[in-house]
Write a protein that holds these residues in place. Structure first.
Motif, short mmCIF file in Angstrom:
data_model
loop_
_atom_site.label_atom_id
_atom_site.label_comp_id
_atom_site.label_asym_id
_atom_site.label_seq_id
_atom_site.Cartn_x
_atom_site.Cartn_y
_atom_site.Cartn_z
N THR A 121 0.81 -1.22 0.00
CA THR A 121 0.00 0.00 0.00
C THR A 121 0.84 1.27 0.00
O THR A 121 0.42 2.30 -0.53
N ASP A 122 2.03 1.24 0.59
CA ASP A 122 2.85 2.45 0.67
C ASP A 122 3.73 2.67 -0.56
O ASP A 122 4.54 3.58 -0.60
N GLY A 123 3.58 1.81 -1.58
CA GLY A 123 4.35 1.97 -2.81
C GLY A 123 5.60 1.13 -2.88
O GLY A 123 6.22 1.00 -3.94
N PRO A 166 1.11 13.25 -2.50
CA PRO A 166 -0.22 13.50 -1.93
C PRO A 166 -0.48 12.60 -0.72
O PRO A 166 0.05 11.50 -0.61
N THR A 167 -1.32 13.09 0.18
CA THR A 167 -1.82 12.31 1.30
C THR A 167 -3.34 12.36 1.28
O THR A 167 -3.93 13.44 1.35
N LEU A 251 -6.42 -1.30 -5.00
CA LEU A 251 -5.72 -0.20 -4.35
C LEU A 251 -5.87 1.04 -5.21
O LEU A 251 -5.59 1.02 -6.41
N LEU A 252 -6.33 2.13 -4.60
CA LEU A 252 -6.48 3.39 -5.32
C LEU A 252 -5.36 4.34 -4.92
O LEU A 252 -5.09 4.53 -3.73
N PHE A 253 -4.72 4.94 -5.92
CA PHE A 253 -3.63 5.88 -5.70
C PHE A 253 -3.96 7.22 -6.34
O PHE A 253 -4.46 7.26 -7.48
N VAL A 254 -3.68 8.30 -5.62
CA VAL A 254 -3.68 9.64 -6.21
C VAL A 254 -2.25 9.91 -6.64
O VAL A 254 -1.33 9.87 -5.82
N VAL A 255 -2.05 10.17 -7.93
CA VAL A 255 -0.71 10.40 -8.45
C VAL A 255 -0.59 11.86 -8.86
O VAL A 255 -1.37 12.37 -9.67
N HIS A 256 0.39 12.55 -8.27
CA HIS A 256 0.62 13.97 -8.53
C HIS A 256 2.03 14.16 -9.06
O HIS A 256 3.00 13.82 -8.38
N ALA A 257 2.14 14.65 -10.28
CA ALA A 257 3.45 14.89 -10.90
C ALA A 257 4.32 13.63 -10.89
O ALA A 257 5.53 13.69 -10.68
N SER A 261 0.38 8.78 -3.94
CA SER A 261 0.03 8.70 -2.52
C SER A 261 0.18 7.26 -2.07
O SER A 261 0.47 6.36 -2.88
N SER A 262 -0.01 7.00 -0.80
CA SER A 262 -0.18 5.62 -0.35
C SER A 262 -1.51 5.11 -0.89
O SER A 262 -2.44 5.88 -1.13
N GLY A 263 -1.59 3.81 -1.11
CA GLY A 263 -2.79 3.23 -1.67
C GLY A 263 -3.90 3.09 -0.64
O GLY A 263 -3.64 2.80 0.53
N MET A 264 -5.12 3.30 -1.08
CA MET A 264 -6.31 3.13 -0.24
C MET A 264 -7.14 1.99 -0.82
O MET A 264 -7.40 1.95 -2.03
N TRP A 265 -7.57 1.07 0.05
CA TRP A 265 -8.39 -0.04 -0.44
C TRP A 265 -9.80 0.45 -0.77
O TRP A 265 -10.44 1.12 0.04
#
Length: 272
Positions: A121-123, A166-167, A251-257, A261-265
């Motif tokens: 989850t943390d990448g 992102p967080t 796992l959902l990730f917000v990707v910025h540039a 982010s860490s992944g959210m289930w």
């Protein structure tokens, strides 16, 4: 929508049979990509920096591909490989051709037959195992059974990218096909709206160099608005069809540039 599959490495013909005579052929160094959503799709071939068989390939949240574990000679099977490849490779599909492969720092442990890797989850990528022996054999052989675990840190986890990471503060945990959902997130230094994407990755079951069920889907209709200082809200749509993303947990990730982010289930389903 474009859906691509990538296959890398492997062993040439006759490689398995020759190991009975302790002849270990050089592994393949080719990689092929094909668009399965194109009725006339053709393989686009590239070459890895090193040959590799029994590798594991993991889709990273920013869309890069990690190629890790394996050997450069021989084939899969009991004691059938030599010359472990301990340096992972990252493939960046959006870079220019011939600039897509980057060689990473080596691991101290050879990981051959029955090794595995999975995205956390943390990448980070959890890497473990290696059992090229027919029985559990920890001594007296060139490549003993290894039950250890280690974590690979992709480059996007470097401290120098911390200001872009992102967080996620809150979000919907149920995603419905074609329905909008939203979440709020913070980022120390927001660049611009066009640098944000929302990606879901199916958790894979990895064995014998195959990551069953592994896929990444970039969600459509992403709109980002500022809520307060360093805090933003995005709205996006769930996957269009079950063929694109079968029901289940992702796992959902917000990707910025390019920094995730860490992944959210989240759970994808037909309706609430």
């Amino acid at each position: 929508m474009e859906a691509e599959i990538m296959v890398c490495g492997g062993a040439p013909r006759r490689a398995y049979g020759l190991t009975a005579n302790m002849v270990y052929m050089k592994a393949l160094s080719s990689c092929g990509r094909i668009s399965v959503s194109d009725d006339h799709g053709r393989w686009k071939m590239e070459t890895m920096p090193t040959p590799r068989v029994m590798s594991d390939m993991i889709i990273l949240p920013n869309g890069d591909i990690l190629i890790i574990n394996g050997a450069s000679r021989g084939t899969a099977g009991w004691d059938n490989a030599r010359s472990p490849v301990t340096r992972p490779v990252i493939y960046r599909p959006n870079m220019r051709r011939y600039n897509r492969f980057s060689i990473m720092k080596a691991s101290s442990r050879p990981r051959l037959y029955h090794s595995s890797a999975i995205l956390m989850t943390d990448g980070r990528v959890l890497v473990g195992g290696s059992n090229p022996q027919e029985n559990y054999n920890f001594t007296g052989v060139e490549f003993p059974t290894d039950l250890s675990l280690e974590a690979f840190y992709p480059p996007f986890l470097a401290r120098k990218h911390k200001h872009l990471k992102p967080t996620v503060l809150s979000m919907d945990e149920i995603l419905i096909y074609k329905k909008s959902f939203s979440a709020t997130f913070t980022v120390p230094r927001f660049l611009r709206m066009g640098t944000v994407s929302i990606r879901i990755i199916a958790p894979s079951f990895t064995t014998h160099s195959f990551s069953m069920n592994q896929r990444m889907v970039v969600l459509k209709g992403v709109v980002v608005v500022a809520v307060s200082a360093n805090t933003y809200k995005f709205t996006a749509f769930g996957p269009s069809t079950k063929e694109i993303a079968p029901p289940g947990y992702y796992l959902l990730f917000v990707v910025h540039a390019g920094i995730p982010s860490s992944g959210m289930w989240v759970k994808i389903q037909d309706s609430t």
